[in-house]
Design a protein around this motif. Structure first.
Motif, short mmCIF file in Angstrom:
data_model
loop_
_atom_site.label_atom_id
_atom_site.label_comp_id
_atom_site.label_asym_id
_atom_site.label_seq_id
_atom_site.Cartn_x
_atom_site.Cartn_y
_atom_site.Cartn_z
N HIS A 16 0.73 -1.10 -0.05
CA HIS A 16 0.09 0.12 -0.03
C HIS A 16 0.77 1.14 -0.08
O HIS A 16 0.62 2.37 -0.62
CB HIS A 16 -0.84 -0.05 1.34
CG HIS A 16 -1.66 -1.17 1.28
ND1 HIS A 16 -2.47 -1.69 2.12
CD2 HIS A 16 -2.31 -1.76 0.11
CE1 HIS A 16 -3.32 -2.62 1.73
NE2 HIS A 16 -3.28 -2.76 0.33
N ILE A 40 -7.96 -10.44 4.61
CA ILE A 40 -8.73 -8.99 4.54
C ILE A 40 -8.54 -8.19 5.75
O ILE A 40 -8.33 -6.94 5.79
CB ILE A 40 -10.06 -9.03 3.91
CG1 ILE A 40 -10.06 -9.59 2.31
CG2 ILE A 40 -10.50 -7.56 3.81
CD1 ILE A 40 -11.41 -9.99 1.75
N ASP A 88 -6.07 -6.90 -0.27
CA ASP A 88 -7.04 -6.66 -0.94
C ASP A 88 -8.13 -7.64 -1.89
O ASP A 88 -9.03 -7.38 -2.27
CB ASP A 88 -6.42 -5.57 -1.95
CG ASP A 88 -5.38 -4.47 -1.41
OD1 ASP A 88 -6.21 -3.75 -0.68
OD2 ASP A 88 -4.53 -4.50 -1.21
N THR A 141 -11.23 -3.11 -0.80
CA THR A 141 -10.39 -2.11 -0.03
C THR A 141 -9.50 -1.07 -1.05
O THR A 141 -8.96 -0.33 -0.71
CB THR A 141 -9.55 -3.00 0.95
OG1 THR A 141 -8.85 -3.88 0.07
CG2 THR A 141 -10.37 -3.46 1.98
N ASN A 171 -16.96 -0.84 -4.63
CA ASN A 171 -16.01 -1.73 -3.82
C ASN A 171 -15.97 -3.12 -4.30
O ASN A 171 -15.63 -4.10 -3.80
CB ASN A 171 -16.37 -1.55 -2.46
CG ASN A 171 -17.61 -2.02 -2.01
OD1 ASN A 171 -18.52 -2.16 -2.85
ND2 ASN A 171 -17.74 -1.78 -0.42
#
Length: 427
Positions: free
Chosen positions: A175, A196, A201, A227, A257
């Motif tokens: 990330h 998760i 992800d 996410t 999402n």
């Protein structure tokens, strides 16, 4: 119950399922059909244009499959899921969403041998490049990321060694560089750990293994964690740019999402076609209902067997994270406190030849290339599943010449130990 979040065992039995509206059948039926009648031409047009959800053709979606997908998504804490013909198919469709020619991804080198082969050889035909990292050395992930890196891939509980990976730490690296983390959760299942919740992800599974649990059906699944921002970098055009196949729809903009799961279905499964059969979806659904009971028993049996092997004079070492002195024990306690799973490896002091003799001497254990069955299973990876790798690659993958992999089943643990004992004497 309406005011409370259902527990894991309740979800494993009920999520996604209702009695059949036509017959009242309580168990989800096997919808053994190729196609579905439309209400009218407007209904058909809305389905083909992604303006409504529904069934068109069983290569893309099937009602039995849909229940399985909703159930696995609920167990993993994801927003949506796509079931596929196998775990390898799930991986192919996952990377198809992410990669273009010349792109790369980083994968932990401790993986199932088939995944190593798929990533290192088959994916080269698409010009998708894999870079291998050591899950025990986080810098080996970080140092290989560049402007063409599109994902990091790990197993939560590595096959064949039974070692846990620090999911959150790897997720933080991914990330920080605005790339998604994909976690293969086959060995742990969501009963033991839910990636998760720790930063993953996307989660993939071979449903063939513990989730189905009975060695009678092949399947895979992709779970969308919901996410990741697919539009932030411009590096994921399958999701963030207009799709000419669907009149310019931008999937992330339209589906939010759960756009990744939609893209895998309508851009990947639609064109590559690795659809799960209704019969296999049904069999796997039946297995899911007992997942929490089975995984706890698998883990409890494996711990007892690992303790016994560790004390045996013909065993050089045991790699099982559930043992308190195992180097991986702290990660197991962090990510899977209910148990360390059913699969682990150990080394015979006699090396390669002793491993072959040991496997051939077992009587109750089944010698085959699978894990996650109700039955106890065994394999010698260096001569089978990891045979295509070089000696150095085998050692790096935890499948060196002395390694034996066990998948501990649901039999009485005293019978499991007795079979191992007589085989060790012969080896």
């Amino acid at each position: 119950m309406a005011n409370n979040e259902p527990g894991f065992a309740t979800l494993a039995i009920h999520a996604g399922a209702q009695p059949d509206p036509t017959t009242g059948a309580r168990v989800t039926p096997i919808y053994q059909t190729t196609s579905y009648v439309f209400d009218d031409t407007d209904h058909a047009a809305s389905l083909f244009g992604l303006q409504a959800f529904g069934n068109i053709y069983s290569r893309i979606m099937n009602p039995t499959q849909a229940v399985l997908e909703e159930r696995i998504a609920a167990l993993e804490g994801g927003t949506a899921a796509l079931a596929t013909a196998s775990g390898h198919a799930a991986q192919l469709l996952t990377f198809h969403n992410l990669m273009r020619s010349g792109d790369n991804f980083i994968a932990a080198r401790r993986l199932y041998g088939g995944s190593i082969n798929q990533f290192g050889h088959a994916f080269k035909n698409f010009d998708w490049q894999v870079r291998w990292a050591d899950p025990a050395d986080l810098d080996s992930f970080k140092s290989q990321i560049d402007d063409k890196t599109r994902a990091i891939f790990i197993e939560s509980l590595a096959n064949p060694g039974g070692t846990f990976v620090d999911i959150q730490a790897v997720a933080d690296i991914a990330h920080e560089h605005n790339i998604p983390l994909i976690v293969d959760n086959t060995m742990a299942t969501p009963y033991l750990t839910r990636p998760i919740e720790h930063g993953a992800d996307i989660v993939v599974h071979s449903l063939t293994k513990f989730i189905g649990g009975h060695g009678n059906s092949v399947g895979g699944v992709i779970v969308d964690g919901g996410t990741f921002d697919w539009s932030a970098s411009g590096n994921y055009p399958m999701l963030s740019t207009p799709r000419p196949e669907y009149n310019g729809i931008v999937l992330h903009e339209t589906f939010g999402n759960f756009a990744f799961a939609i893209a895998a279905r309508v851009l990947g499964l639609r064109d590559f076609g690795p659809a799960i059969s209704p019969m296999n979806a049904f069999l796997i659904l039946t297995g899911v209902e007992t997942l929490p009971l089975r995984m706890q028993k698998h883990s409890d049996n494996a711990l007892e067997v690992a303790r016994w092997l560790k004390a045996h004079d013909k065993v050089g070492w045991v790699s099982f994270a559930g043992l308190p002195d195992d180097p991986n024990h702290a990660l197991q306690q962090k990510y899977a406190p209910k148990g360390a799973g059913a699969v682990f490896t150990f080394g015979l002091k006699g090396g390669y030849e002793a491993g072959i003799r040991f496997v051939e001497a077992l009587e109750m254990f089944s010698h085959l290339a699978n894990i996650g069955d109700t039955r106890s299973l065994v394999i010698h990876p260096a001569s089978t599943t990891h045979r295509q790798l070089t000696a150095e690659q085998q050692v790096a993958a935890g499948a060196g010449p002395d390694v034996v992999r066990l998948s501990i089943g649901l039999e009485d643990v005293s019978d499991i130990v007795a079979d191992l004992e007589q085989a060790l004497e012969k080896a």
